[in-house]
Design a protein around this motif. Structure first.
Motif, short mmCIF file in Angstrom:
data_model
loop_
_atom_site.label_atom_id
_atom_site.label_comp_id
_atom_site.label_asym_id
_atom_site.label_seq_id
_atom_site.Cartn_x
_atom_site.Cartn_y
_atom_site.Cartn_z
N ALA A 54 0.82 -1.21 0.00
CA ALA A 54 0.00 0.00 0.00
C ALA A 54 0.86 1.25 0.00
O ALA A 54 0.51 2.26 -0.63
CB ALA A 54 -0.93 0.00 1.21
N THR A 55 1.99 1.21 0.69
CA THR A 55 2.90 2.35 0.71
C THR A 55 3.50 2.59 -0.67
O THR A 55 3.64 3.73 -1.13
CB THR A 55 4.01 2.13 1.74
OG1 THR A 55 3.43 1.92 3.04
CG2 THR A 55 4.94 3.34 1.82
N LEU A 56 3.87 1.50 -1.35
CA LEU A 56 4.38 1.62 -2.72
C LEU A 56 3.32 2.20 -3.65
O LEU A 56 3.61 3.04 -4.51
CB LEU A 56 4.83 0.25 -3.23
CG LEU A 56 6.13 -0.31 -2.64
CD1 LEU A 56 6.33 -1.75 -3.11
CD2 LEU A 56 7.32 0.55 -3.04
N LEU A 57 2.07 1.76 -3.47
CA LEU A 57 0.98 2.28 -4.29
C LEU A 57 0.81 3.78 -4.07
O LEU A 57 0.61 4.53 -5.04
CB LEU A 57 -0.32 1.54 -3.96
CG LEU A 57 -1.58 2.04 -4.67
CD1 LEU A 57 -1.42 1.96 -6.18
CD2 LEU A 57 -2.81 1.25 -4.21
N ALA A 58 0.89 4.22 -2.82
CA ALA A 58 0.78 5.65 -2.54
C ALA A 58 1.88 6.43 -3.25
O ALA A 58 1.65 7.53 -3.77
CB ALA A 58 0.84 5.90 -1.03
N GLY A 59 3.09 5.85 -3.29
CA GLY A 59 4.19 6.51 -3.98
C GLY A 59 3.96 6.59 -5.48
O GLY A 59 4.28 7.61 -6.12
N LEU A 60 3.41 5.54 -6.07
CA LEU A 60 3.11 5.55 -7.49
C LEU A 60 2.04 6.58 -7.81
O LEU A 60 2.12 7.28 -8.83
CB LEU A 60 2.63 4.16 -7.94
CG LEU A 60 3.70 3.06 -7.93
CD1 LEU A 60 3.05 1.70 -8.15
CD2 LEU A 60 4.76 3.32 -8.99
N ARG A 61 1.05 6.70 -6.95
CA ARG A 61 0.00 7.69 -7.15
C ARG A 61 0.55 9.11 -7.05
O ARG A 61 0.13 10.01 -7.77
CB ARG A 61 -1.13 7.48 -6.14
CG ARG A 61 -1.92 6.21 -6.41
CD ARG A 61 -2.92 5.91 -5.31
NE ARG A 61 -3.96 6.91 -5.20
CZ ARG A 61 -5.02 7.00 -6.01
NH1 ARG A 61 -5.15 6.14 -7.01
NH2 ARG A 61 -5.93 7.92 -5.83
N GLU A 62 1.51 9.30 -6.16
CA GLU A 62 2.10 10.63 -6.03
C GLU A 62 2.85 11.03 -7.30
O GLU A 62 2.83 12.19 -7.71
CB GLU A 62 3.03 10.68 -4.82
CG GLU A 62 3.54 12.07 -4.51
CD GLU A 62 3.95 12.24 -3.06
OE1 GLU A 62 4.88 13.02 -2.82
OE2 GLU A 62 3.34 11.61 -2.18
N LYS A 63 3.50 10.07 -7.95
CA LYS A 63 4.20 10.35 -9.20
C LYS A 63 3.22 10.74 -10.31
O LYS A 63 3.61 11.38 -11.29
CB LYS A 63 5.03 9.14 -9.63
CG LYS A 63 6.24 8.90 -8.74
CD LYS A 63 7.04 7.69 -9.20
CE LYS A 63 8.25 7.46 -8.31
NZ LYS A 63 9.03 6.27 -8.72
N GLU A 64 1.95 10.32 -10.17
CA GLU A 64 0.93 10.67 -11.16
C GLU A 64 0.26 12.00 -10.84
O GLU A 64 -0.64 12.43 -11.55
CB GLU A 64 -0.13 9.57 -11.22
CG GLU A 64 0.37 8.24 -11.73
CD GLU A 64 0.69 8.27 -13.22
OE1 GLU A 64 -0.01 8.97 -13.95
OE2 GLU A 64 1.65 7.58 -13.63
N GLY A 65 0.69 12.66 -9.76
CA GLY A 65 0.15 13.98 -9.43
C GLY A 65 -0.69 14.05 -8.18
O GLY A 65 -1.13 15.13 -7.78
#
Length: 222
Positions: A136-147
């Motif tokens: 879930a933490t990795l997913l949050a990081g990926l979402r942050e890269k998308e804006g």
């Protein structure tokens, strides 16, 4: 044009350096200083600071006459984010055009395809996670890269959650609310668990946000 919101947050000299390099494609420190009317060592330090942050890259070009190679600077791809992009307005216009051309359900079909592609792109990046929290933490990081802009939180009462304070597709969600559930289903498939999505209104308790609560980590059902 340099993205207006950043002008108030960064050094004016940095803005000037980035704009001049955007216009020129790359310049030696001496010429950059001459154009900006800034001392050589001062502009060199600004360029070094921006290089350390990843917005500039440096290379050396041999002089045609005797002397040491001259140092040039130019923008990196990271600097593209500082300039306005064709953002959500274009997306909404395109979805409306697709509706007019292919019918009422066409925008939803296209949005569904978008989240499916995002699912396939992100799934391999989460496979090495050793726990659901890590995933879930990795997913949050990926979402942050998308804006997106958010933070991961954990407390014994509510469990693990992603608190998001900004989402670049919010105007799209307002016009096409079915996309909210599409995104949520995509996130659940990535994590392999139920997620409870809660919209938290702004007020005295803090700014508005959306919480994604990971149900298998102690979150009670909606």
């Amino acid at each position: 044009m340099f993205l207006p919101g950043f002008r108030d947050l960064v050094k004016p000299q940095w803005v000037a350096v980035i704009e001049e390099l955007k216009l020129s494609g790359g310049l030696p420190v001496s010429e950059l200083g001459r154009r900006l009317e800034i001392a050589y060592m001062t502009v060199k330090q600004h360029c070094q600071d921006l290089k350390d942050l990843g917005y500039l890259e440096r290379w050396r070009v041999p002089r045609t006459q005797v002397g040491r190679p001259e140092i040039f600077y130019r923008l990196t791809p990271k600097a593209d984010s500082l300039f306005p992009q064709a953002g959500v307005t274009l997306t909404l216009d395109l979805l409306e055009a697709i509706r007019a051309l292919f019918g009422e359900t066409a925008p939803d079909r296209l949005l569904f395809q978008h989240f499916q592609q995002q699912l396939e792109k992100w799934r391999p990046k989460l496979t090495k996670a050793k726990s659901l929290v890590e995933k879930a933490t990795l997913l949050a990081g990926l979402r942050e890269k998308e804006g997106c802009f958010g933070r991961c939180k954990y407390d014994p009462e509510r469990g693990f959650r992603i608190e998001e304070y900004h989402h670049p597709l919010l105007p799209v969600f307002e016009k096409y609310p079915t996309a909210i559930q599409m995104e949520l289903r995509m996130m659940e498939q990535l994590l392999g668990t139920k997620i409870v999505r809660r919209e938290i209104p702004g007020g005295k308790g803090g700014p508005a946000r959306v919480d994604f609560e990971v149900a298998t980590l102690g979150v009670k059902g909606a």
